[in-house]
Design an enzyme around this catalytic site. Structure first.
Site, PDB file in Angstrom:
ATOM      1  N   LYS A 146       4.843 -16.363   3.887  1.00  0.00           N
ATOM      2  CA  LYS A 146       5.889 -15.696   4.679  1.00  0.00           C
ATOM      3  C   LYS A 146       6.503 -16.616   5.729  1.00  0.00           C
ATOM      4  O   LYS A 146       5.940 -17.635   6.092  1.00  0.00           O
ATOM      5  CB  LYS A 146       5.321 -14.419   5.297  1.00  0.00           C
ATOM      6  CG  LYS A 146       5.138 -13.342   4.225  1.00  0.00           C
ATOM      7  CD  LYS A 146       4.933 -11.964   4.767  1.00  0.00           C
ATOM      8  CE  LYS A 146       4.904 -10.978   3.589  1.00  0.00           C
ATOM      9  NZ  LYS A 146       4.411  -9.664   3.959  1.00  0.00           N
ATOM     10  N   ARG A 178      -3.300  -9.990   0.002  1.00  0.00           N
ATOM     11  CA  ARG A 178      -2.268  -9.996  -1.048  1.00  0.00           C
ATOM     12  C   ARG A 178      -1.665 -11.392  -1.055  1.00  0.00           C
ATOM     13  O   ARG A 178      -1.032 -11.787  -0.062  1.00  0.00           O
ATOM     14  CB  ARG A 178      -1.230  -8.922  -0.715  1.00  0.00           C
ATOM     15  CG  ARG A 178      -0.132  -8.765  -1.740  1.00  0.00           C
ATOM     16  CD  ARG A 178       0.837  -7.656  -1.321  1.00  0.00           C
ATOM     17  NE  ARG A 178       1.892  -7.522  -2.317  1.00  0.00           N
ATOM     18  CZ  ARG A 178       2.986  -8.269  -2.360  1.00  0.00           C
ATOM     19  NH1 ARG A 178       3.198  -9.208  -1.445  1.00  0.00           N
ATOM     20  NH2 ARG A 178       3.894  -8.073  -3.302  1.00  0.00           N
TER      21      ARG A 178
HETATM   22  C1  9MG Z   1       5.595  -5.937  -1.459  1.00  0.00           C
HETATM   23  N1  9MG Z   1       5.104  -6.623  -0.285  1.00  0.00           N
HETATM   24  C2  9MG Z   1       5.648  -7.721   0.303  1.00  0.00           C
HETATM   25  N2  9MG Z   1       4.935  -8.056   1.384  1.00  0.00           N
HETATM   26  C3  9MG Z   1       3.921  -7.165   1.484  1.00  0.00           C
HETATM   27  C4  9MG Z   1       2.855  -6.975   2.368  1.00  0.00           C
HETATM   28  O1  9MG Z   1       2.696  -7.750   3.432  1.00  0.00           O
HETATM   29  N3  9MG Z   1       2.001  -5.966   2.143  1.00  0.00           N
HETATM   30  C5  9MG Z   1       2.165  -5.135   1.089  1.00  0.00           C
HETATM   31  N4  9MG Z   1       1.272  -4.140   0.929  1.00  0.00           N
HETATM   32  N5  9MG Z   1       3.169  -5.263   0.199  1.00  0.00           N
HETATM   33  C6  9MG Z   1       4.026  -6.258   0.409  1.00  0.00           C
END
Ligand code: 9MG
Length: 281
Positions: free
Chosen positions: A228, A262
């Site tokens: 990010k 994630r």
């Molecule tokens: C789809 N998506 C993109 N960034 C995300 C994040 O930080 N958390 C979750 N749950 N989905 C995300």
């Protein structure tokens, strides 16, 4: 953690129950032409399936399939476009026995994904679309409720909080209560502060430092920091050069109570978490 709240010990997603005795890794599979970190790479079915297999071999516990980018400026997709992108991949991977999440805000996509074999719904809108909670309650999927301030096109214009941690926590607790009231089982609910979704770098860092406050709700916490912009702001690296920063962020999140990370870089994250666990015991 308040005295009366038990820490989450398991996360149930349909027929899969994940013991939370170690952090789980959710690999990201965007089947979109325009996602910010990997847009266009996995639109083609065979490449998407091969990438999912690779993530599974690399140690992913779950794979999160997304058919609509949430990047500011991304084009919205119709329900049928999103279904066309996601459903064939869900059906193929579910047949191979993968635990699959689908990242969507649309109740019709949630319903079709669950029928096609997905066991978790990851909703950046925290199941606020009319009918979304009911679909998830009926299908017995696990859910990830994410916080976002405003909507993707404008969310980074001027994020604003009096107390970001308290506000994010209150929102997620209220959404979890709504899910419980509609019949979603407690052990099927995970929460996510939504790093980068209507947050400045300072907000993201404050949330990361205070992740324990979200874990103290008793719901497993999902952390998504992979590649990010905040990591770009800290390191000065472009999106394709953020793997080491992403691994460091995943470790920082787990050290503060995240149960699920994630990530794009599954192999590197799994290795780092194995070392971290060996040290922590
Ligand atoms: C789809 N998506 C993109 N960034 C995300 C994040 O930080 N958390 C979750 N749950 N989905 C995300």
């Amino acid at each position: 953690m308040p005295a009366n709240v038990e820490p989450a010990r398991a996360f149930r997603c349909g027929r899969f129950t994940f013991a939370l005795t170690r952090p789980l890794v959710m690999g990201i599979l965007n089947v979109t032409p325009d996602s910010f970190a990997d847009g266009g790479r996995y639109v083609e079915r065979e490449r998407a399936l091969a990438h999912a297999m690779q993530m599974r071999d690399d140690g992913a516990d779950l794979i999160d399939i997304g058919g609509e980018s949430s990047r500011p400026g991304a084009s919205p997709v119709t329900e049928s476009e999103e279904l066309d992108r996601v459903l064939p991949i869900v059906e193929a991977l579910a047949a191979a026995g993968f635990p699959l999440a689908v990242d969507t805000r649309k109740p019709a996509v949630m319903r079709a994904a669950a029928a096609g074999g997905a066991v978790m719904i990851n909703d950046i809108g925290a199941l606020t679309a009319p009918g979304a909670i009911e679909v998830c309650a009926e299908s017995g999927v696990g859910v990830c409720l994410m916080h976002m301030q405003r909507e993707p096109p404008t969310m980074q214009a001027a994020p604003d909080y009096r107390d970001v941690v308290a506000e994010v926590r209150a929102f997620l607790e209220a959404r979890a209560e709504a899910c419980l009231a509609a019949g979603i089982a407690r052990e099927c609910i995970a929460i996510d502060p939504g790093f980068g979704f209507g947050k400045t770098l300072a907000h993201n860092l404050e949330l990361l430092r205070s992740l324990g406050s979200l874990a103290a709700t008793g719901f497993p916490v999902v952390a998504g920091l992979s590649r990010k912009s905040s990591l770009g702001a800290i390191t000065g690296r472009g999106v394709d050069e953020r793997m080491p920063a992403s691994v460091a962020a995943a470790l920082a999140a787990v050290a503060r109570g995240a149960a699920i990370v994630r990530v794009h870089d599954v192999r590197e994250t799994v290795d780092a978490l194995r070392v971290w666990q060996a040290v922590e015991g």
